[in-house]
Design a protein around this motif. Sequence first.
Motif, mmCIF file in Angstrom:
data_model
loop_
_atom_site.group_PDB
_atom_site.id
_atom_site.type_symbol
_atom_site.label_atom_id
_atom_site.label_comp_id
_atom_site.label_asym_id
_atom_site.label_seq_id
_atom_site.Cartn_x
_atom_site.Cartn_y
_atom_site.Cartn_z
ATOM 1 N N CYS A 469 6.768 -16.550 -3.117
ATOM 2 C CA CYS A 469 5.342 -16.253 -3.042
ATOM 3 C C CYS A 469 4.865 -16.542 -1.622
ATOM 4 N N GLU A 471 1.998 -16.832 -0.531
ATOM 5 C CA GLU A 471 0.800 -17.693 -0.502
ATOM 6 C C GLU A 471 1.180 -19.179 -0.581
ATOM 7 N N CYS A 472 1.987 -19.530 -1.611
ATOM 8 C CA CYS A 472 2.228 -20.954 -1.843
ATOM 9 C C CYS A 472 3.691 -21.367 -1.684
ATOM 10 N N TRP A 474 6.204 -20.616 -3.636
ATOM 11 C CA TRP A 474 6.923 -20.790 -4.887
ATOM 12 C C TRP A 474 8.115 -19.826 -4.961
ATOM 13 N N CYS A 509 2.852 -14.667 -9.074
ATOM 14 C CA CYS A 509 3.409 -15.983 -8.829
ATOM 15 C C CYS A 509 3.104 -16.890 -10.024
ATOM 16 N N CYS A 512 0.672 -20.013 -8.343
ATOM 17 C CA CYS A 512 -0.722 -19.833 -7.920
ATOM 18 C C CYS A 512 -1.328 -18.534 -8.426
ATOM 19 N N SER A 514 -0.969 -15.498 -7.450
ATOM 20 C CA SER A 514 -1.211 -14.400 -6.517
ATOM 21 C C SER A 514 -0.155 -13.312 -6.727
#
Length: 762
Positions: A469, A471-472, A474, A509, A512, A514
């Motif tokens: 991911c 964004e985070c 993961w 994800c 999070c 996303s």
Amino acid sequence: MPYRFADIILPVAVSGRFTYIIPDNLRGSIIPGARVLVQLGNRKLYSGIAAKLHNEDPGLKNIRPIMELSDKVQVVNDKQLKFWHWMSDYYMCSEGEVMNAALPSILLPEGVTSSPVIDRYKPREERFIELARHFSDEELNEILDKLKKAPKQEQALSAYLHLTDFNSNSEIKPVRLSLLIKESSASPAVIDALTRKGILSSVSLRVTRLDEHGTEREPLSKLSENQQIAYKSIQNKFTSNEVVLLHGVTSSGKTEIYIHLIEEQLKLGKQVLYMLPEIALTTQIIRRLQKHFGKVTGVYHSRFNEQEKVEIWEKVADDNPGTGYRLILGVRSSLFLPFSNLGLVIVDEEHDGSYKQHDPAPRYHGRDSAIMLAAIHGAKTILGSASPSIESYHNALIGKYGLETVMERFGKINLPAMIIANTREAYRKKQMVSHFTPELLHAVDDALGHNEQVILFQNRRGFSPYIECPECGWIPVCVQCAVNLTYHKGINKLVCHYCGYSTPVLSKCSSCGSTGLATRGFGTEKIEDEIKIVFPAAVTGRMDQDTTRNKNSFDKIIKAFEEHRIDILIGTQMISKGLDFENLTVVGILNADNMMNYPDFRAHERSFQLMEQVSGRAGRRKKLGKVVIQTSDPSNKIIRLVLRHDYEGLYKLQAEERKVFSYPPFCRMIRITVKHKERASLNHYAGLLGDDLKKAFGKRVLGPEFPVISQVQLWFIKTLLIKIEKERPLARAKEMILESIARLEKEKGAGALKIAVDVDPY
Ligand code: ADP
Ligand code: ZN
Ligand code: ZN
């Protein structure tokens, strides 16, 4: 006087043989190596092998009788029994575990609970037609004359005579009914009519399930001057060495030299075992061998079904050179075939890691075991490689093995030109096209322009090794293993390469929420996808575990490439080894870095071997080959050595490191793996074992620690490594290790542990 007791090998993980009484009705008819049926425990019946007969009363209170004798013949010969015994002893497992690996499973019905054991091997039979008796020429003419009134019958009989090349002095030859029908266009009824008249008769014969090959033979190639020198010198060295290491650069003609050595042994009436590390390689070599040696040549590997395995087993046991196999080409498991009279064992690509069996027991090394097997037969062993393992080269340097070197390629072709492509630089300058450097693309373009072929090597299968991911951060991992899931685009799934678990690709994800998960890294599938975009007119193919699940898939891909129905072949290490393609000029190694960073003391040696090996596929005939190595670290010392094909340099570097850090070949290693489903319990028990071992071995014990992959299929894993100096008695060390493990197994709750011992775990 007939023996009263038999020591039996049973297919269980308990060490030692089991003693039973031979009942009166079997006394005298039982022989060592025969299968027997016995009861073990309260109910269970097992098939086992009677390994030894004797009269020493073991003094057991309730010794049981053998229930049944399954054969009056040896299924396993004395040499095999000796080999099994050595293997269980050296690799610290039970003879039963060796037997399980050795015998085709249908010869060894497992855990049956009722008698009798029926043989599950069913010979395949077919109907054949032959002359009912010997006829003289006059008699036959008379018969044919009479048949003029039944033209179909006449036709069928003529077809039979034609197919068998009939000659009144020769023996009666059977012809497959199906073939006769096809050749004479007669119906079965017509043949039946001839049978009723007493002219023909029908017989049921055993036929093979295995491919049969023509009997025409080609003479051996004439060896080049250098090859001839090496050949003579190997023969010479065999007079003083049991083992000779043939260090020959790729395409120097090692295989041709083996072929000459094989011919010599077959002429002496000896058997030969030719080992390869991987099934994919057997395809090409088998054709080369059959061309010269015809139908005495057989193949053995795990892709055969159990029925076929039994047939191969029987053909190896068959002493008759007219019907049996004399030359076997196989992977490591072919060591277990019932050879009676080996003269030579060839271990090709002896450095290859696939020779080692890691799981389950016996955790044996095919090369080292081959040397032992040869010794049991009084045979010689030849180890061959373009970049020998550090251990074998070491053994050659200290005189334990003979050493023969061929530094010239056949036809005096130069080794390929090596080109380093700096990926870091190319990324910085924005010159990368997908995962390809300008150097690689240029080389591929050039080759395709000249109607030549290309191999692209990437040691990872799937599309990308993991997704992430953005964004985070993961990353999806396996639910059963501490491993990232690999993305496979073709089946649109995430797959665990350790346990096979798979799950559909996620759209969001899980951490999070996303959308837009990103693929990271690249495997063979992605390379194929992207090279197609760059060279849309080229035909691509892929060879990795995913494309070779069917029995004949290796053959198909290799043939397609040989016949130039594929321009660019993408693959994992399967394509790196001994394959020989005439029109292949360019090899690309897409990512040299990830091999070298693998946390293992052999990572550098392995990377060198792999790169050397895969480069060796390029430019084996007329034209100079070209190899492009993509790396972010062109100054890496292993890469520098590969550039110069400098094996000696690699050996020096590695030998020095291993001496300093105490690694093989300067010490021995035994690894103990402990598994438990709960992490805390694992820590506890592994700790106990570690403490106990340290009492005996002190600082020679490393760990316990979690390996890189610390959980597989819900089992947590810890390993202990014991390094033992070469001078110390290994047998005693092994005893002490087994004693330690036995003490641990007596601890409360230790029943939930899985413990495995691996001798030479590399
Ligand atoms: P290696 O096993 O060392 O990689 P090979 O035995 O496969 O080498 O030989 C490389 C190529 O050269 C093969 O195609 C082989 O047929 C050919 N070759 C090698 N030696 C000879 C020879 N003496 N006569 C004819 N062809 C040869
Ligand atoms: Zn898994
Ligand atoms: Zn996220």
